[in-house]
Design a protein around this motif. Structure first.
Motif, PDB file in Angstrom:
ATOM      1  N   LYS A  82     -18.144  -6.646  -3.264  1.00 27.73           N
ATOM      2  CA  LYS A  82     -17.147  -7.580  -2.749  1.00 27.73           C
ATOM      3  C   LYS A  82     -15.763  -6.951  -2.881  1.00 27.73           C
ATOM      4  O   LYS A  82     -15.191  -6.900  -3.966  1.00 27.73           O
ATOM      5  N   ALA A  83     -15.270  -6.458  -1.760  1.00 27.34           N
ATOM      6  CA  ALA A  83     -13.959  -5.823  -1.753  1.00 27.34           C
ATOM      7  C   ALA A  83     -13.148  -6.373  -0.588  1.00 27.34           C
ATOM      8  O   ALA A  83     -13.707  -6.817   0.416  1.00 27.34           O
ATOM      9  N   ASP A  84     -11.841  -6.357  -0.741  1.00 23.38           N
ATOM     10  CA  ASP A  84     -10.939  -6.833   0.307  1.00 23.38           C
ATOM     11  C   ASP A  84      -9.658  -6.048   0.244  1.00 23.38           C
ATOM     12  O   ASP A  84      -9.387  -5.370  -0.753  1.00 23.38           O
ATOM     13  N   PHE A  85      -8.852  -6.167   1.295  1.00 22.15           N
ATOM     14  CA  PHE A  85      -7.546  -5.520   1.226  1.00 22.15           C
ATOM     15  C   PHE A  85      -6.471  -6.467   1.729  1.00 22.15           C
ATOM     16  O   PHE A  85      -6.738  -7.466   2.392  1.00 22.15           O
ATOM     17  N   PHE A  86      -5.267  -6.112   1.380  1.00 23.56           N
ATOM     18  CA  PHE A  86      -4.149  -6.985   1.591  1.00 23.56           C
ATOM     19  C   PHE A  86      -2.937  -6.119   1.901  1.00 23.56           C
ATOM     20  O   PHE A  86      -2.365  -5.495   1.016  1.00 23.56           O
ATOM     21  N   ASN A  87      -2.586  -6.014   3.192  1.00 23.73           N
ATOM     22  CA  ASN A  87      -1.385  -5.244   3.537  1.00 23.73           C
ATOM     23  C   ASN A  87      -0.765  -5.820   4.799  1.00 23.73           C
ATOM     24  O   ASN A  87      -1.210  -6.854   5.310  1.00 23.73           O
ATOM     25  N   SER A  88       0.248  -5.140   5.308  1.00 21.10           N
ATOM     26  CA  SER A  88       1.028  -5.705   6.408  1.00 21.10           C
ATOM     27  C   SER A  88       0.249  -5.782   7.719  1.00 21.10           C
ATOM     28  O   SER A  88       0.708  -6.374   8.681  1.00 21.10           O
ATOM     29  N   THR A  89      -0.934  -5.177   7.783  1.00 25.86           N
ATOM     30  CA  THR A  89      -1.655  -5.176   9.055  1.00 25.86           C
ATOM     31  C   THR A  89      -2.510  -6.426   9.268  1.00 25.86           C
ATOM     32  O   THR A  89      -3.035  -6.633  10.348  1.00 25.86           O
ATOM     33  N   ILE A  90      -2.691  -7.250   8.236  1.00 18.87           N
ATOM     34  CA  ILE A  90      -3.570  -8.405   8.434  1.00 18.87           C
ATOM     35  C   ILE A  90      -2.766  -9.665   8.780  1.00 18.87           C
ATOM     36  O   ILE A  90      -1.596  -9.803   8.425  1.00 18.87           O
TER      37      ILE A  90
END
Ligand code: ADP
Ligand code: ZN
Length: 703
Positions: A82-90
């Motif tokens: 379970k991994a996720d990312f969080f940056n300006s592209t979402i």
């Protein structure tokens, strides 16, 4: 809780930790800080991913490489993590969804860009049960590095707010002074430094200097022809070059695109994605390309020009062979690149340091000893043996007393008042008959023609060696005029002796190709099956909209093509296959392998050799025919063929002398026509076809 070892096998499908990984993981599980210095492809991620799986809580991963985040997260998800990312592209909606999942404890690893981290570190992030913070590309915090990111300096406050959480800094580039700076800037506490070897043994190193442009393009063309369907990158100095080289290769039918910072973001993104997905095989790019790329099957990297420094060079060649399979790198350079960069450096900040690094780069390129030794010693690692996988090791230079040659060149320079460049000097030494020389009156010089016996190419090599040894200076500010140094004067006056090494022409470097090729095919892999598996992987990657290498990397596919697993247990034993991938893709791949196995019958032994094997066991022609269920005449014809091929078949024993004489007479009477039927009829069908065939074979062979 599973042990790190079990997680490594079950989740990632690997059998053993690489050096240092286990120690780093254990230290992290004990709640302590670490500083991890490993080369690109060295396996840094594993060092925080496994602890992340062990901890009951969330791991925050900070990385400036936004374009890479999605791939990294997909790769983890493909392994069922379970991994996720969080940056300006979402989008804001996605953002909310990620926040919710994080707050509900549904995320094990959360990737954040430093900008985002700063903006959220005082809000919801504070409420999470953070167990570990990993800071990737940690060198970005140092102003001394080549990649400084101001946001990284804010990470210190984040560290302060989590005094009891282990922090891990990871990077592939940091010299000693930068290390201390990074530790300070990040506020690490008693961090233990882990440095793994930077030696990437699977990368071969080849350097070629002073190759004219046309020849360079041709060489590159030939190089790529040998690498059908393999991914590679060509780095160029200028945008214009990237377009030119790409055009040249396209015209020769290669799958190629160019990439540089002058293109709009969307196009760049597309070029990059096509490359990652194997839709484009070759990228010709400026060094703007590659930071956001984590493609494991790049098989070669070529530098079209001299890189600015060894850090950049090593990082760029390091993009090849991340999967550990043999990969080739080649560097082209010439003095013009060097001069150009020197001028850039003059204008830029940190000018002295940049020039120093550039000089080190040139020294490496012109070195006459094992390149890997030089490269690694620059990074503080000292190999005790030559590597055997670089162009110098393949063609070790032989030295000789070069004093007289040096004196010829030096006296030429002196007699031309230190006004001329390398080409004029060589032409004078070789006694060339061109107008310029006559006009300048150089035909009158004592040195005119004293170096006739040495080729132009070799003279250039020697003169560069003299420059490297500090006898000559090349004055770039004066049209590259050659000047004699104090050391040079000593040699000229006979006060010092020097050694030179015999030049190795680029054409003589061909040997290494075979060697590398052999390495590449080590461990019998079934190339047809490998190709089929790659196609299947590509289809799945399209369906699931993710890079092919995330499904399985080339190394794993090769292992499948070699081992041909068809049961779940066999499949799980393949390196790179974890439980999740087994469940997701196992059946598809095994079905392909089964299909392949049933079609590809065991390799057929030629029928004559089967006969030969039985003959060697001592069976008579009739017994062989019975055993093989074939006509006895067929056996005779096999034996005849084997006999002509020089195999140990004693045909004479099978045809008695009287019969052989009869056959010979008939053959002669019939005008020596090699047809069986007329002879058979002439002998009134008393001698079998088989015997006639054998008889003729004996007669013809012994004439
Ligand atoms: P880095 O971040 O240091 O550039 P990665 O973490 O991306 O390198 O690892 C490079 C490759 O090596 C990945 O494909 C990874 O799955 C693989 N790898 C990491 N650890 C191991 C291991 N112990 N055994 C086999 N492969 C490994
Ligand atoms: Zn070497």
């Amino acid at each position: 809780m599973h042990s790190p070892q079990t997680l490594l096998k079950n989740v990632f499908g690997y059998d053993a930790f690489r050096p240092l990984q286990q120690e780093i993981i254990e230290r992290t599980l004990a709640g302590k800080d670490s500083f991890v210095l490993m080369p690109t492809g060295g396996g840094k991620s594993m060092c925080f991913q496994i602890p992340a799986l062990c901890f009951q809580g969330i791991t925050i991963v900070v990385s400036p490489l936004i374009s890479l985040m999605k791939d990294q997260v997909q790769a983890l998800q493909a392994n069922g993590i379970k991994a996720d990312f969080f940056n300006s592209t979402i989008s804001p909606e996605e953002e909310n969804a990620v926040i919710n999942r994080a707050m509900n404890g549904e995320i094990k690893l959360l990737y954040l860009s430093p900008e985002k981290l700063i903006t959220v570190s005082d809000t919801w992030l504070k409420t999470l049960n953070i167990k570990l913070v990993a800071i990737d590309e940690a060198h970005c915090v140092s102003m001394w590095g080549h990649d400084f990111r101001p946001e990284y300096t804010q990470l210190k406050y984040f560290r302060k707010s989590l005094p009891n959480v282990p922090f891990m800094a990871l990077t592939a580039t940091a010299d000693k002074s930068a290390r201390a700076d990074i530790e300070n800037q990040l506020g690490l506490q008693n961090a233990k430094l882990f440095i793994s070897s930077f030696d990437r043994k699977n990368l071969s190193i080849d350097v070629r200097g002073q190759v004219p442009k046309k020849q360079k393009l041709e060489e590159i063309g030939r190089f790529i022809d040998r690498k059908k369907n393999e991914s590679g990158i060509i780095y160029c100095l200028s945008r214009k070059n990237t377009e030119e080289v790409a055009k040249f290769l396209k015209a020769h039918g290669h799958s190629v695109a160019f990439y540089h910072a002058g293109m709009d973001a969307e196009l760049r993104e597309r070029v990059q994605t096509d490359f990652i997905n194997d839709d484009t095989k070759i990228i010709v790019a400026t060094i703007a390309f590659g930071m956001g790329i984590d493609k494991s099957n790049v098989r070669w990297v070529i530098h079209y020009n001299l890189p600015k420094n060894l850090e950049g060079y090593y990082q760029e060649i390091g993009r090849a062979g991340r999967d550990g399979l043999p990969s080739e790198t080649r560097l082209y350079y010439n003095m013009r690149d060097f001069v150009l960069y020197s001028q850039f450096a003059d204008d830029g900040a940190n000018s002295a340091m940049q020039k120093d690094k550039l000089n080190r780069m040139l020294q490496f390129a012109e070195a006459k000893s094992c390149r890997r030794k030089i490269l690694l010693s620059y990074f503080g690692e000292h190999l005790t043996q030559d590597c055997g996988n670089c162009d110098v090791c393949d063609n070790p230079p032989k030295d000789f007393d070069g004093t007289i040659l040096a004196q010829k060149a030096l006296s030429g320079i002196a007699r031309m008042q230190e006004k001329e460049g390398i080409t004029m000097l060589i032409n004078v030494l070789r006694g060339s008959n061109n107008a310029e020389i006559h006009e300048a009156g150089y035909t009158q010089l004592k040195t005119y023609g004293v170096g006739k016996d040495v080729s132009f190419y070799n003279w250039r090599d020697y003169i560069i060696q003299l420059a490297n040894q500090g006898l000559i200076e090349i004055m770039y500010s004066e049209g590259s005029a050659l000047k004699i140094s104090p050391l040079g004067w000593k040699v000229l006056k006979g006060e010092r002796h020097i050694k030179l090494t015999f030049p190795v022409a680029p054409e003589e470097k061909k040997d290494r190709k075979q060697k590398v090729l052999k390495l590449a095919t080590e461990g019998e892999i079934n190339t047809d099956l490998f190709t089929e598996l790659k196609k299947l992987r590509y289809t799945i990657s399209r369906e699931e909209n993710m890079p092919a290498y995330i499904i399985f990397n080339d190394k794993t596919l090769k292992a499948m093509a070699t081992e041909m697993p068809v049961t779940e247990n066999e499949f799980l034993a393949i390196s790179g296959v974890g439980m999740n991938k087994m469940q997701q893709y196992g059946e598809d791949f095994m079905e392909m392998i089964r299909k392949f196995k049933s079609v590809a019958k065991p390799k057929k032994v030629p029928t004559t050799l089967e006969t030969f094997a039985l003959y060697q066991e001592g069976l008579s022609p009739h017994e062989i025919a019975a055993k093989r269920n074939i006509q006895v005449t067929t056996v005779y014809s096999h034996l005849s063929q084997l006999y002509t091929e020089g195999k140990a078949v004693d045909l004479e024993k099978m045809v008695d002398a009287a019969t052989l004489n009869k056959i010979r007479d008939a053959f002669n009477e019939l005008g020596r026509d090699i047809k069986l039927k007329p002879i058979y009829e002439k002998l009134e069908e008393t001698v079998s076809y088989g015997e006639i065939r054998m008889g003729l074979t004996i007669i013809l062979k012994n004439e």
